[in-house]
Design an enzyme around this catalytic site. Structure first.
Site, PDB file in Angstrom:
ATOM      1  N   SER A 139      69.787  34.703 115.386  1.00  0.00           N
ATOM      2  CA  SER A 139      69.708  33.775 114.252  1.00  0.00           C
ATOM      3  C   SER A 139      69.278  32.413 114.784  1.00  0.00           C
ATOM      4  CB  SER A 139      71.087  33.649 113.584  1.00  0.00           C
ATOM      5  OG  SER A 139      71.124  32.566 112.677  1.00  0.00           O
ATOM      6  N   TYR A 152      80.259  33.124 113.573  1.00  0.00           N
ATOM      7  CA  TYR A 152      78.911  33.660 113.386  1.00  0.00           C
ATOM      8  C   TYR A 152      77.938  32.999 114.362  1.00  0.00           C
ATOM      9  CZ  TYR A 152      74.543  35.037 111.156  1.00  0.00           C
ATOM     10  OH  TYR A 152      73.286  35.551 110.915  1.00  0.00           O
TER      11      TYR A 152
END
Length: 254
Positions: A139, A152
């Site tokens: 990401s 995350y």
């Protein structure tokens, strides 16, 4: 990675980026197997997209990964590409340990242990194929943190470094390691994200990803243009400004 002629397993792809990517890769002339936990969604995908095979798999469960891996290889011995797509994203508040510990553990189990177990289940087989690839999914938040999602962010930073490391280890094999680095995309990863104006439309993201895979078959990372703001902040020397801008634009940071 060649854009066509592959047999591709994409666990964690019953919705969002995974499903959209599965559909586009099938259109490019690949055999695609979609994996997920919910049998109703798998049945719907098989009905909506003839030719896409499905298998039930829970990427948080080591036994499920092992069982599904055996099923996939038995039915598709030509498998040469694994896309470790499964992931979850949760908002956390670290002021009080009781409010985030369970969530943090779930994020790490899904986003880090899941891909590690998936790769372990298929690496030996993939090394027997002359043109194989493992696609990991990190990401832009691996490179600039969103304040609302600490675990995350950390999980995706781990996937980035894992990708870098196993690429070095497997350099003497036929297995290419490709890291897909998404920005925020309009999916249901977080509540409201599918309607988020700053997030990239899903169809645009997948179209650009497939185009990059086709035009850059040797690329170690697939970076759509929109993620480069996050990806290269530290290299450009404007990391602090990137982090500030990222969090000012995110409603979960408020």
């Amino acid at each position: 990675m060649n854009i066509s002629g592959n047999t591709i397993f994409i666990p964690g792809s019953t919705s969002g980026i995974g499903l959209a990517l599965a559909v586009e890769l099938q259109k490019k002339g690949n055999t695609v197997i979609v994996g997920g936990r919910r049998t109703d969604l798998l049945e719907q995908i098989a009905a909506d997209h003839p030719g896409i095979d499905t298998v039930r798999i829970d990427t948080t469960d080591a036994e499920s990964i092992s069982s599904a891996g055996k099923e996939v290889l038995e039915n598709h011995p030509d498998l040469n590409v694994l896309v470790a797509m499964a992931g979850i994203m949760r908002v956390e508040d670290w002021h009080q340990p009781g409010s985030f510990l369970e969530t943090a553990e779930a994020v790490m189990t899904t986003n880090v242990l899941g891909p590690i177990r998936l790769i372990a289940a298929f690496t030996e087989h993939l090394q027997s194929k002359p043109d194989a690839a493992i696609v990991t999914v990190s990401s832009g938040l691996a490179f600039a943190p969103l304040v609302a999602t600490p675990s995350y962010n950390a999980s995706k930073a781990a996937i980035h470094m894992l990708s870098e490391s196993i690429r070095l280890q497997l350099a003497d094999t036929s297995v290419q390691i490709i890291e897909l680095v998404p920005p925020a995309v309009r999916t249901s990863l977080l509540p409201g994200q599918e309607d988020s104006e700053p997030a990239m439309p899903l169809d645009e993201f997948v179209s650009e990803v497939v185009s990059l895979l086709e035009s850059q078959p040797e690329a170690p990372e697939i970076q759509v243009e929109r993620v480069k703001f996050l990806r290269y902040g530290e290299a450009r020397g404007d990391y602090d400004d990137v982090v500030k801008t990222l969090n000012e634009s995110d409603p979960h940071a408020k």
